[in-house]
Motif scaffolding. Structure first.
Motif, PDB file in Angstrom:
ATOM      1  N   ALA A  79      -5.655   4.414  -2.823  1.00 31.91           N
ATOM      2  CA  ALA A  79      -6.366   4.995  -3.963  1.00 31.91           C
ATOM      3  C   ALA A  79      -5.801   6.361  -4.326  1.00 31.91           C
ATOM      4  O   ALA A  79      -5.598   6.681  -5.501  1.00 31.91           O
ATOM      5  CB  ALA A  79      -7.846   5.110  -3.638  1.00 31.91           C
ATOM      6  N   LYS A  81      -2.833   7.441  -3.700  1.00 32.63           N
ATOM      7  CA  LYS A  81      -1.499   7.225  -4.264  1.00 32.63           C
ATOM      8  C   LYS A  81      -1.611   6.852  -5.733  1.00 32.63           C
ATOM      9  O   LYS A  81      -0.838   7.307  -6.573  1.00 32.63           O
ATOM     10  CB  LYS A  81      -0.781   6.125  -3.495  1.00 32.63           C
ATOM     11  CG  LYS A  81       0.635   5.853  -3.980  1.00 32.63           C
ATOM     12  CD  LYS A  81       1.293   4.767  -3.143  1.00 32.63           C
ATOM     13  CE  LYS A  81       2.709   4.471  -3.645  1.00 32.63           C
ATOM     14  NZ  LYS A  81       3.334   3.375  -2.843  1.00 32.63           N
ATOM     15  N   GLN A  82      -2.607   6.036  -6.059  1.00 30.09           N
ATOM     16  CA  GLN A  82      -2.845   5.652  -7.448  1.00 30.09           C
ATOM     17  C   GLN A  82      -3.165   6.887  -8.295  1.00 30.09           C
ATOM     18  O   GLN A  82      -2.767   6.986  -9.455  1.00 30.09           O
ATOM     19  CB  GLN A  82      -4.013   4.670  -7.516  1.00 30.09           C
ATOM     20  CG  GLN A  82      -4.484   4.346  -8.934  1.00 30.09           C
ATOM     21  CD  GLN A  82      -5.734   3.506  -8.931  1.00 30.09           C
ATOM     22  OE1 GLN A  82      -5.870   2.590  -8.141  1.00 30.09           O
ATOM     23  NE2 GLN A  82      -6.660   3.818  -9.825  1.00 30.09           N
ATOM     24  N   ASN A  84      -2.143   9.827  -7.681  1.00 25.65           N
ATOM     25  CA  ASN A  84      -1.065  10.809  -7.507  1.00 25.65           C
ATOM     26  C   ASN A  84      -1.478  11.989  -6.641  1.00 25.65           C
ATOM     27  O   ASN A  84      -1.157  13.141  -6.915  1.00 25.65           O
ATOM     28  CB  ASN A  84      -0.581  11.336  -8.865  1.00 25.65           C
ATOM     29  CG  ASN A  84       0.010  10.235  -9.712  1.00 25.65           C
ATOM     30  OD1 ASN A  84       0.773   9.409  -9.212  1.00 25.65           O
ATOM     31  ND2 ASN A  84      -0.344  10.212 -10.982  1.00 25.65           N
ATOM     32  N   LEU A 119     -10.364   1.251  -8.731  1.00 26.48           N
ATOM     33  CA  LEU A 119      -9.006   1.089  -8.253  1.00 26.48           C
ATOM     34  C   LEU A 119      -8.270   0.023  -9.052  1.00 26.48           C
ATOM     35  O   LEU A 119      -8.838  -0.988  -9.445  1.00 26.48           O
ATOM     36  CB  LEU A 119      -9.013   0.673  -6.777  1.00 26.48           C
ATOM     37  CG  LEU A 119      -9.579   1.659  -5.772  1.00 26.48           C
ATOM     38  CD1 LEU A 119      -9.534   1.052  -4.385  1.00 26.48           C
ATOM     39  CD2 LEU A 119      -8.801   2.951  -5.796  1.00 26.48           C
ATOM     40  N   LYS A 120      -7.001   0.272  -9.286  1.00 24.52           N
ATOM     41  CA  LYS A 120      -6.173  -0.775  -9.862  1.00 24.52           C
ATOM     42  C   LYS A 120      -5.999  -1.887  -8.841  1.00 24.52           C
ATOM     43  O   LYS A 120      -6.041  -1.662  -7.637  1.00 24.52           O
ATOM     44  CB  LYS A 120      -4.803  -0.204 -10.245  1.00 24.52           C
ATOM     45  CG  LYS A 120      -4.851   0.818 -11.377  1.00 24.52           C
ATOM     46  CD  LYS A 120      -3.457   1.341 -11.675  1.00 24.52           C
ATOM     47  CE  LYS A 120      -3.496   2.387 -12.792  1.00 24.52           C
ATOM     48  NZ  LYS A 120      -2.165   2.959 -13.056  1.00 24.52           N
ATOM     49  N   GLU A 122      -3.403  -3.350  -7.991  1.00 23.74           N
ATOM     50  CA  GLU A 122      -2.222  -3.115  -7.154  1.00 23.74           C
ATOM     51  C   GLU A 122      -2.567  -2.286  -5.927  1.00 23.74           C
ATOM     52  O   GLU A 122      -2.036  -2.518  -4.834  1.00 23.74           O
ATOM     53  CB  GLU A 122      -1.125  -2.414  -7.960  1.00 23.74           C
ATOM     54  CG  GLU A 122      -0.485  -3.267  -9.037  1.00 23.74           C
ATOM     55  CD  GLU A 122      -1.313  -3.317 -10.320  1.00 23.74           C
ATOM     56  OE1 GLU A 122      -2.388  -2.675 -10.369  1.00 23.74           O
ATOM     57  OE2 GLU A 122      -0.878  -3.997 -11.256  1.00 23.74           O
ATOM     58  N   ALA A 123      -3.470  -1.327  -6.088  1.00 22.80           N
ATOM     59  CA  ALA A 123      -3.854  -0.478  -4.955  1.00 22.80           C
ATOM     60  C   ALA A 123      -4.620  -1.276  -3.909  1.00 22.80           C
ATOM     61  O   ALA A 123      -4.420  -1.103  -2.702  1.00 22.80           O
ATOM     62  CB  ALA A 123      -4.694   0.701  -5.444  1.00 22.80           C
TER      63      ALA A 123
END
Length: 328
Positions: A79, A81-82, A84, A119-120, A122-123
């Motif tokens: 999360a 990382k999503q 940033n 969350l996306k 991908e995450a």
């Protein structure tokens, strides 16, 4: 440090309960279920993570316990990382999970967070992948052992559910004085068309266990094409090295929803609950305890589920675990 409250809190109370099952061949049977309840997940006020894990195999209790510790960390990392950002931990988690240390610092941009409250996919996929890899590299022997994982992230009216295996998440809504139920996860059964297609393309086959007279017994199971192993009764799971060679995967189905005003209950439970109770029956049992609170609701549900097993004269009884969340 917590982020400023961006989400209205829909959770008025939550609780969990779990009963160890019965195994005639193992009087010292351990409970292989685990659960996760985290408030202010990822240092976000009014964000909650609820999950249930159902271990299986000789080391199922170790697998579910490990994933219980590791998955929230990996989900936080994915999360952040999503968004940033980075969060550093003082200590690594040991092979059997260890203790999660407090993060040194958290810096989440409020504008970014409010623009992407959930969350996306991908995450979440990355968190499941990381957790499964961690489990495979741990000291837990997962050759013939593994765990389910159904996880629900709730922030305000936003809900996202990710599921691997046959544990289940259900929403209960109260409409015109009547309870209604809708599943927000999908059980991964080997004989469902989508799962069967993947398994048969991956050196696997699906059939029932056969007794000495050649009669099918129990649910459909996953077997290797040329071996009578592993015989797993689900098509997706974390761990299960042998079954992964026959098409069993650790990739979750992901569902996003926006809660409605009528939604009053979130129920997350292992298949010990669902073996003899359907979604609506379980929601009604929980709903009857609205005034008593979530703790009484969870206690009543798992004991009612247990009595259903005993009423069907089952010699073996599965572990039974439920997380009950009341929504305002």
């Amino acid at each position: 440090m917590h982020c400023e409250a961006l989400f209205e809190c829909r959770v008025s109370g939550y609780a969990s309960d779990s009963l160890t099952g019965i195994s005639p061949s193992n009087p010292n049977k351990q409970n292989q279920d685990s659960f996760i309840t985290i408030k202010d997940f990822n240092a976000i006020s009014n964000a909650f993570l609820f999950a249930v894990l159902d271990g299986h195999g000789v080391n199922g209790h170790l697998a579910s316990s490990y994933v219980k510790r590791r998955f929230p960390i990996n989900l936080e990392q994915a999360a952040l990382k999503q968004l940033n950002t980075k969060r550093k931990y003082k200590n690594n988690v040991s092979a059997h999970g260890g203790v999660r240390k407090k993060p040194r610092s958290t810096m989440i941009d409020q504008t970014t967070l409010s623009a992407a409250p959930m969350l996306k996919h991908e995450a979440i996929l990355e968190a499941f992948k990381m957790t499964n890899n961690d489990l495979c590299l741990s000291n837990v022997d997962i050759t013939l052992s593994g765990t389910t994982l159904v996880a629900v992230l709730l922030a305000g009216d936003f809900l996202i559910c990710a599921n691997v295996g046959d544990s289940r998440a259900v929403i209960g809504s109260l409409e015109e004085g009547k309870w209604k139920a809708r599943a927000i996860s999908h059980d991964h059964k080997p004989d469902s068309p989508r799962e069967l297609k993947r398994i048969t393309k991956s050196n696997g086959r699906v059939r029932h266990y056969m007794d000495s007279y050649g009669n099918p017994v129990g649910p459909s199971r996953v077997w290797k094409q040329s071996e009578d192993t592993p015989g797993l009764a689900m098509s997706r799971a974390l761990g299960d090295k042998s079954a992964s060679e026959a098409g069993v995967i650790a990739v979750p189905d992901i569902v996003e929803e926006r809660l409605k005003n009528e939604d009053r209950i979130l129920l997350v439970a292992s298949d010990g609950v669902w073996e003899y109770l359907n979604n609506l029956e379980a929601i009604k049992i929980v709903g009857e305890c609205w005034k008593e609170g979530a703790e009484e609701a969870a206690r009543k549900l798992v004991r009612e589920a247990r009595s259903k097993w005993e009423g069907n004269r089952e010699e073996a009884v599965d572990d039974i675990t439920a997380v009950v969340v009341f929504l305002n």
